[in-house]
Structures are given as structure tokens and as C-alpha cells.
Enzyme design. Structure first.
Site, PDB file in Angstrom:
ATOM      1  N   LYS A  18     -16.116  -7.038   3.904  1.00 30.74           N
ATOM      2  CA  LYS A  18     -15.064  -7.708   4.897  1.00 30.74           C
ATOM      3  C   LYS A  18     -15.254  -7.324   6.328  1.00 30.74           C
ATOM      4  O   LYS A  18     -16.234  -5.966   6.731  1.00 30.74           O
ATOM      5  CB  LYS A  18     -13.413  -7.521   4.552  1.00 30.74           C
ATOM      6  CG  LYS A  18     -13.183  -7.387   3.465  1.00 30.74           C
ATOM      7  CD  LYS A  18     -11.667  -6.527   2.812  1.00 30.74           C
ATOM      8  CE  LYS A  18     -11.538  -7.072   1.525  1.00 30.74           C
ATOM      9  NZ  LYS A  18     -10.305  -6.373   1.560  1.00 30.74           N
ATOM     10  N   HIS A  36       1.005  -0.704   0.368  1.00 28.55           N
ATOM     11  CA  HIS A  36       0.138  -0.243  -0.337  1.00 28.55           C
ATOM     12  C   HIS A  36       0.528   1.254  -0.207  1.00 28.55           C
ATOM     13  O   HIS A  36       0.557   2.436  -0.628  1.00 28.55           O
ATOM     14  CB  HIS A  36      -0.697   0.188   1.321  1.00 28.55           C
ATOM     15  CG  HIS A  36      -1.552  -1.181   1.276  1.00 28.55           C
ATOM     16  ND1 HIS A  36      -2.112  -1.841   2.334  1.00 28.55           N
ATOM     17  CD2 HIS A  36      -3.353  -1.034   0.753  1.00 28.55           C
ATOM     18  CE1 HIS A  36      -3.509  -2.272   2.248  1.00 28.55           C
ATOM     19  NE2 HIS A  36      -3.376  -2.362   0.852  1.00 28.55           N
ATOM     20  N   ARG A  90      -2.343  -5.622  -8.555  1.00 26.80           N
ATOM     21  CA  ARG A  90      -2.010  -6.574  -8.248  1.00 26.80           C
ATOM     22  C   ARG A  90      -1.976  -7.530  -9.256  1.00 26.80           C
ATOM     23  O   ARG A  90      -0.174  -7.295  -9.842  1.00 26.80           O
ATOM     24  CB  ARG A  90      -1.674  -7.328  -6.492  1.00 26.80           C
ATOM     25  CG  ARG A  90      -1.132  -6.788  -5.197  1.00 26.80           C
ATOM     26  CD  ARG A  90      -1.560  -7.326  -3.816  1.00 26.80           C
ATOM     27  NE  ARG A  90      -3.221  -7.135  -4.389  1.00 26.80           N
ATOM     28  CZ  ARG A  90      -4.010  -7.213  -3.130  1.00 26.80           C
ATOM     29  NH1 ARG A  90      -3.619  -7.232  -2.202  1.00 26.80           N
ATOM     30  NH2 ARG A  90      -5.387  -7.811  -3.176  1.00 26.80           N
ATOM     31  N   SER A 105      -3.141  -7.058   3.440  1.00 24.19           N
ATOM     32  CA  SER A 105      -3.171  -6.895   4.730  1.00 24.19           C
ATOM     33  C   SER A 105      -3.946  -8.476   5.033  1.00 24.19           C
ATOM     34  O   SER A 105      -4.053  -8.624   6.504  1.00 24.19           O
ATOM     35  CB  SER A 105      -5.056  -6.128   4.939  1.00 24.19           C
ATOM     36  OG  SER A 105      -3.825  -4.959   4.281  1.00 24.19           O
TER      37      SER A 105
HETATM   38  O1  PNS Z   1      -8.488  -2.376   0.293  1.00 22.81           O
HETATM   39  P1  PNS Z   1     -10.165  -2.370   0.418  1.00 22.81           P
HETATM   40  O2  PNS Z   1     -11.091  -3.295   1.359  1.00 22.81           O
HETATM   41  O3  PNS Z   1     -10.389  -3.269  -1.012  1.00 22.81           O
HETATM   42  O4  PNS Z   1     -10.818  -1.026   0.014  1.00 22.81           O
HETATM   43  C1  PNS Z   1     -12.779  -1.089  -0.310  1.00 22.81           C
HETATM   44  C2  PNS Z   1     -13.126   0.588  -0.085  1.00 22.81           C
HETATM   45  C3  PNS Z   1     -12.941   0.914   0.886  1.00 22.81           C
HETATM   46  C4  PNS Z   1     -11.724   0.972  -1.441  1.00 22.81           C
HETATM   47  C5  PNS Z   1     -14.662   0.314  -0.794  1.00 22.81           C
HETATM   48  O5  PNS Z   1     -14.863  -1.158  -0.413  1.00 22.81           O
HETATM   49  C6  PNS Z   1     -15.460   0.624  -0.934  1.00 22.81           C
HETATM   50  O6  PNS Z   1     -15.147   2.305  -1.917  1.00 22.81           O
HETATM   51  N1  PNS Z   1     -16.306   1.877   0.432  1.00 22.81           N
HETATM   52  C7  PNS Z   1     -16.629   3.101   0.171  1.00 22.81           C
HETATM   53  C8  PNS Z   1     -18.487   2.416   0.046  1.00 22.81           C
HETATM   54  C9  PNS Z   1     -18.413   2.493  -1.460  1.00 22.81           C
HETATM   55  O7  PNS Z   1     -18.303   3.357  -2.123  1.00 22.81           O
HETATM   56  N2  PNS Z   1     -19.122   1.479  -2.032  1.00 22.81           N
HETATM   57  C10 PNS Z   1     -19.656   1.444  -3.120  1.00 22.81           C
HETATM   58  C11 PNS Z   1     -18.596   0.665  -4.394  1.00 22.81           C
HETATM   59  S1  PNS Z   1     -18.610   0.271  -5.724  1.00 22.81           S
END
Ligand code: PNS
Length: 345
Positions: free
Chosen positions: A222, A198, A271, A309
Site C-alpha cells: 500500500k 484500531h 474483522r 483506514s
Molecule cells: O495495517 P496493515 O497495512 O495491515 O499492516 C501491515 C503490516 C505493516 C503489519 C505488514 O505489512 C508488516 O508486517 N510489514 C512489515 C514488513 C514485514 O515484516 N513484511 C512481511 C510480512 S509477512
């Protein structure tokens, strides 16, 4: 004070109201010399005072000018000066606070070829910074912004960009559009915890974009091990050296958050092919909700391509060594927090 050149050359301007600091004839002449033959299209004169800068531009060939001022005595002087220069029919005077007027202009999609911003010296640097961040979108391609100030421009407001000249106690900076438009990227993730992979993406993004906001969000698919504020604190610790990176906790939808931050880009690390499907889906959905927001992917470095992570959490919870997988500065904290068994990784 007089109009220096153009159709209204020699026009004597009305006396300056008390409390207004006009640009002296000498500084005005130097500014217009630096701008050369740059007089076409529309002019925006912010904190207009007597309106001398905008009227000088009208006299030299600019088509129309908008004057923004909130002091009622200054507004009177602008009206009088426009009348004297026979330019009232090419002018619009807007009474009000510069910040609010700019917001309205942004909503209306207005554009200007030349913008003068001559804030009274007492106006706080933070206000000027807020104004500057909006000017990029109001400036037409090829346009220029002229900033007048009582002190040398500080890093952060207009940075080291543009050409600054000093005339006695007055500093004049002329900026082109590319020098004023800040590209803000949001780098979202759950960062539970932040890994060296990250950090590599954040560092590389900070070299491409003017500002990167690391947004610690909730991935509803998650369950996070650590509250968002604590995950953000760990990221702050390892990004503190990066001047153009800030860290925040994000609630709700990413697209709404990006809009609030004035961000134009979402930046994410990619990745392997396995990441692609879910990232593609998220990018498409985000694009449906906010088409102007671009998602940009940065390829993970080879040494980080299998790092995640969840792997860090699993290794730490089973007593394994996560050195090299998370930044050294948070190694001990990650070991302590993530090794304590709490039933999930
Ligand atoms: O590190 P991650 O778990 O891949 O991060 C995912 C994250 C937090 C970027 C994604 O879940 C997110 O954008 N969450 C905010 C809520 C949202 O906008 N959801 C719609 C995404 S299509």
C-alpha cells in the site's frame, strides 16, 4: 557476620571490603525465613558483594551457586568466604558487569531456582529495570527472585507485584516467576490513519498483555498517505492515557522488530472472513521466520467490523464526515490532512 543455618552454620565471614554494602545478618535471617524450605537446584547471586546470600543458600541445601560481581576486592571476599564455608566446589564466580553476564546466560539458556539481586544503592533504577526484564527467562519454573533495595520498589521496575517487607532502611521483595515475566506484544499496522476500530483493539490488547508496542510500519503493498512519524504522532495522542502502551515507527521486517523489542506476541485485529486470508498468510510467514513468536488475533467489535483506514481516507477525501470512525481527539486533524486532494487516497 556469620552463616546463620545449614551445613556451614556459624561460619564467620571475612571482613567486608570497603565500598561493599553487605546484607545484615538480621535482614538475611528474615529473607531466608520468608523463603522457608525453598532450597534446591541452582542459585544466582547478582551484585554478590561478600557472597553471603548465595553462601547461606548453599549452606541450606542449594546445589550450586553462581556469584556475579565486578569489584575485585569483593571478588576476593567471595573466594575467601566460599573457602571458609567449604562450598568452593559448588560455586562459580563470574567477574563482570551484571547486564552483560545476564545476556550471556540467556544465550546459553541457563536457569536458576533462586536469584538474589542486591544492587548497590547508587545503581540507577534504569539499570535495575533492564536487569529485571531479563530475570524472568533465567528463572526456572517455581523459582523465586529476591530483590533488595534502599527504597520502596517503584512502579515500572517490579511494579506492585510480589511481597515487599521493610527492615529499617532496606526493602526486600520476593517475586515468583509469574510476577516477573513481562509479556510484551507488538501491535503492527500501517494505521493510515488510526481508526476507532484500531484503538479498540489496542485498548483490549493492553488489558491482556503487560506491555503493548504499537508499531507503525510500512505495508509495501500500500502507498501510505501520511509519513510514518506523523501517523505515529496521531496514535500517541489517542493512547496517551494507556500506561502500558507505547508507539514507535518500525523499519524492516516485523519479526526482526519484535525480536529487538523482546516481544513474545504479535497482536492483530481481525474483522471479517475477508481479513483472514492475508492475515493467515502473514502469520504463517512470520512463524516460519521466527517460530517462538506467536500471532494472536483479537476479534473486532461488531460496530467496527466494516471500518478500515482506506474507507476513512476515501470518505475524508470526498468531503464526507468521519466522526465516529476515527477517535474524537484527532478528528479535526484527520479531516484536514486527509481531505486535501493529493491524487490518491
Ligand atoms: O495495517 P496493515 O497495512 O495491515 O499492516 C501491515 C503490516 C505493516 C503489519 C505488514 O505489512 C508488516 O508486517 N510489514 C512489515 C514488513 C514485514 O515484516 N513484511 C512481511 C510480512 S509477512
Amino acid at each position: 557476620m556469620r552463616i546463620i543455618a545449614g551445613t556451614a552454620r556459624g561460619t564467620r565471614l571475612a571482613s567486608v571490603p570497603r565500598g561493599v554494602r553487605p546484607t545484615s545478618d538480621r535482614v538475611r535471617e528474615s529473607v531466608f525465613n520468608s523463603l522457608g524450605q525453598f532450597f534446591e537446584g541452582n542459585v544466582l547471586d547478582l551484585y554478590a558483594g561478600t557472597g553471603a546470600l548465595g553462601i547461606e543458600a548453599l549452606s541450606r541445601g542449594s546445589e550450586r551457586a553462581v556469584f556475579v560481581e565486578k569489584d575485585h576486592r569483593a571478588l576476593g571476599a567471595i573466594r575467601e568466604n566460599l573457602w571458609r564455608a567449604k562450598a568452593a566446589d559448588r560455586a562459580e564466580i563470574v567477574a563482570g558487569d551484571v547486564g552483560r553476564v545476564l545476556d550471556r546466560m540467556l544465550t546459553d539458556g541457563r536457569q536458576f531456582n533462586l536469584i538474589f539481586a542486591d544492587p548497590p544503592y547508587r545503581i540507577a533504577a534504569t539499570e535495575v529495570e533492564g536487569v529485571m526484564s531479563r530475570l524472568g527467562a533465567l528463572l526456572a519454573p517455581g523459582g523465586r527472585v529476591v530483590i533488595e533495595s534502599g527504597e520502596a520498589p517503584a512502579a515500572g521496575t517490579i511494579g506492585k507485584k510480589g511481597v515487599t517487607r521493610r527492615y529499617g532502611g532496606t526493602y526486600v521483595t520476593i517475586l515468583e516467576r509469574s510476577e516477573i515475566t513481562m509479556i510484551v506484544a507488538v501491535c503492527p499496522g500501517s494505521f493510515d490513519p488510526i481508526t476507532t476500530g484500531h484503538l479498540d483493539i489496542i485498548r483490549r490488547a493492553s488489558k491482556v498483555f503487560d506491555h503493548v508496542v504499537v508499531a507503525v510500519g510500512a505495508n509495501l503493498r500500500k502507498k501510505s498517505r501520511l509519513p510514518a512519524v506523523e501517523r505515529a504522532r496521531l496514535i500517541e495522542k489517542v493512547t496517551s492515557e494507556m500506561e502500558n502502551v507505547s508507539v514507535e515507527v518500525m523499519d524492516g521486517l516485523l519479526v526482526n522488530y519484535a525480536r529487538e523489542q523482546g516481544a513474545q506476541v504479535i497482536v492483530k485485529g481481525l474483522r471479517a472472513v475477508s481479513d483472514f486470508e492475508s492475515e493467515f498468510e502473514q502469520a504463517q510467514l512470520n512463524r516460519t521466520m521466527y517460530p517462538e513468536l506467536e500471532t494472536v488475533f483479537i476479534m473486532a467489535s461488531a460496530e467496527h467490523s466494516f471500518l478500515s483506514s482506506s474507507a476513512v481516507r476515501e470518505i475524508a477525501s470526498l468531503g464526507g464526515d468521519v466522526r465516529g470512525l476515527v477517535p474524537d481527539a484527532i478528528l479535526e486533524t484527520v479531516r484536514e490532512i486527509y481531505s486535501s486532494p493529493n491524487g490518491n487516497i
